[in-house]
Design an enzyme around this catalytic site. Structure first.
Site, PDB file in Angstrom:
ATOM      1  N   LYS A   1       8.444 124.727 -20.279  1.00  0.00           N
ATOM      2  CA  LYS A   1       7.738 123.555 -20.451  1.00  0.00           C
ATOM      3  C   LYS A   1       6.360 123.443 -20.560  1.00  0.00           C
ATOM      4  CE  LYS A   1       7.701 118.812 -18.449  1.00  0.00           C
ATOM      5  NZ  LYS A   1       8.267 118.014 -17.305  1.00  0.00           N
TER       6      LYS A   1
ATOM      7  N   SER B   1      10.051 113.735 -18.693  1.00  0.00           N
ATOM      8  CA  SER B   1       8.972 114.476 -19.675  1.00  0.00           C
ATOM      9  C   SER B   1       9.813 115.968 -19.877  1.00  0.00           C
ATOM     10  CB  SER B   1       7.824 114.819 -19.075  1.00  0.00           C
ATOM     11  OG  SER B   1       7.700 115.378 -17.735  1.00  0.00           O
TER      12      SER B   1
ATOM     13  N   SER C   1      11.407 113.209 -14.280  1.00  0.00           N
ATOM     14  CA  SER C   1      11.281 114.412 -15.333  1.00  0.00           C
ATOM     15  C   SER C   1      12.209 115.321 -15.369  1.00  0.00           C
ATOM     16  CB  SER C   1       9.824 114.661 -15.486  1.00  0.00           C
ATOM     17  OG  SER C   1       9.009 113.867 -15.655  1.00  0.00           O
TER      18      SER C   1
END
Length: 481
Positions: free
Chosen positions: A88, A163, A187
């Site tokens: 990520k 996210s 997230s």
């Protein structure tokens, strides 16, 4: 393309534990695996923009050949040996872009690996790129001005959530065997629900974070099976000398079998929309309630109940602590040039932090303690909690965020994700599991929440639920053909 171990479609469709066995037993080479994934990514990723900042294919293939050479020499690094992996983009992975989705950092390249990235590499993973994220991870919708927006695996015109939206979309579309993510405000949970995969926010401290700042966020695993989720957690978890606030539990526990749990009489509390106090899009609660049948088939007793603590106070407390946390970017805010390049939501968060006084922070800390005590009492009566993993279905990826939900105006850019906040604030483990699909054909999930440090038991129940429902296998994205 066909290798000795299978076609591209076969290789990328294996679950991660199956892929790991095939590599360890040398039924498929690391090069064949890398070639299959790179070919599949080149075909599918342009539709959704989930994986970004990829290193040159020849570098990934060279690293795969090195993994094959290690195997020939009897050196097996671990469960992820030869896995293509993308980290990520909020996290450092040496030699790759580290933009955090912000134009302020669009040219930044990481000079070192974050702690859990070192662990992934130590277990044999080959890091081929990054997964997309909203700017600074703010907002549960993955778009930014550096890489663009990420599309949902089931409808690329819709959001993948955030996210960890890039991670979830890539995972659902079989572009990665497993994925890492991080979770501050859902997230790992919201994107999993939006893409029909599993995402786990572990008990706070299980995946260590260096330093003495006890932020609300934590890294965690995403996967297409709960067993894969547990095995990735086994790599990420465990104490480290750089993390004095981390827990003492070793990651190896999560490699134990998840089979054989007896869930007869297990009490599950369904909090729903907290008695109508949380806004939800029509149809969301109905899909979530449809999951009850699977839990009841396992012997669980599902009862609607809420802890004796107002969600309004939980929300206020969360906003205070989130504003405080975002002051770490005050240096960017204080420079008018960089402030002008930050998205409005990032500026808003920092300005909220600047308004806080010492008494505000002290009151929030006390409120958090009271909430944890109330939840602990609630979890003495119930074994697990069940809650929606999102309050809306995946929305148009061209929108910034839902401004109106269930007929109610949203007063902040993230109020529509309030369902995840109580469990973040308490630091307890939560797994987003698929619950089904709405009338529009879009996925939805539920959060399964356990007691603090009850991660293994939570995984066992999620695994049993998975065996009852098999949503990931039953409904695959159309882009997979």
């Amino acid at each position: 393309m066909r290798g000795a171990g299978g076609t591209v479609r076969e290789i990328v469709s294996w679950d991660a534990t199956g892929l790991s066995r095939a590599i360890a037993e040398r039924r498929v080479s690391c090069v064949e695996v890398m070639e299959a994934y790179l070919e599949h990514i080149s075909t599918v990723n342009p539709h959704v923009n989930a994986i970004v900042g990829m290193q040159a294919p020849e570098i990934s293939l060279r690293q795969a050949r090195e993994r094959d050479e290690q195997l020939r020499n009897g050196r097996y690094l671990g469960w992820m040996h030869g896995f293509p992996h993308a980290v990520k983009d909020l996290t450092e992975a040496r030699g790759l872009p580290w933009s955090e989705g912000s134009p302020v950092h669009k040219d930044r390249v990481a000079q070192q690996d974050a702690l859990f990235v070192k662990r992934l590499k130590g277990a044999g993973a080959v890091v081929i790129g990054k997964t997309n994220t909203p700017e600074f991870g703010l907002g549960s919708h993955t778009y930014n001005s550096v890489w663009g927006a990420t599309g949902n695996a089931y409808d690329p015109s819709r959001t993948a959530g955030g996210s960890s939206g890039g991670a979830a979309s890539a995972l659902a579309l079989r572009m990665l065997p497993v994925a890492d993510g991080s979770d501050y405000m859902g997230s790992l949970r919201n994107p999993a629900a939006f893409n029909n995969v599993f995402g786990m926010r572990p008990s706070w401290g299980l995946v260590p974070t260096p330093g003495f700042s006890a932020q609300l966020g934590t890294a965690g695993p995403m996967a297409r099976t709960v067993t894969d989720l547990a095995w990735l957690l086994s790599v990420m978890a465990g104490p480290d000398g750089s993390a004095p606030l981390g827990g003492a539990e070793e990651g190896g526990r999560f490699r134990e079998s998840l089979e054989g749990g007896d869930f007869r009489g297990v009490r599950v509390a369904w909090v729903g929309d907290w008695g109508g106090r949380l806004a939800t899009e029509p149809g969301v609660l109905e899909v979530c309630r449809s999951s009850f049948a699977a839990f009841e088939a396992l012997g669980c007793e599902v009862t609607e109940a809420q802890p004796d603590f107002g969600p309004e106070e939980i929300w206020r407390t969360f906003l205070t602590l989130r504003g405080l946390a975002n002051l770490e970017r005050h240096g960017l805010y204080s420079d008018p040039e960089t402030r002008g390049r930050m998205k409005p939501e990032a500026v808003w968060e920092i300005e909220r932090g600047l308004e806080l006084g010492a008494l505000d922070v002290a009151a929030a800390a006390q409120s958090r303690d009271r909430w944890f005590a109330a939840l602990t009492e609630f979890l003495a009566e119930y074994d697990y909690v069940l809650a929606p993993a999102a309050q809306v279905f995946p929305f148009d990826k061209g929108a910034r965020w839902p401004e109106r939900v269930g007929g109610r105006e949203m007063d902040t850019y993230h109020r529509w994700m309030e369902t995840v906040v109580p469990w973040t604030l308490a630091g307890v483990p939560a797994i987003a599991v698929p619950a089904g699909f709405g009338e529009s054909g879009l996925p939805m999930g539920v959060q399964l929440i356990g007691r603090h440090r009850g991660d293994f038991g939570l995984l066992r129940l999620a695994h049993a639920y998975e065996r009852e429902t098999r949503w990931v296998e039953r409904v695959r994205p159309a882009l997979l053909g």
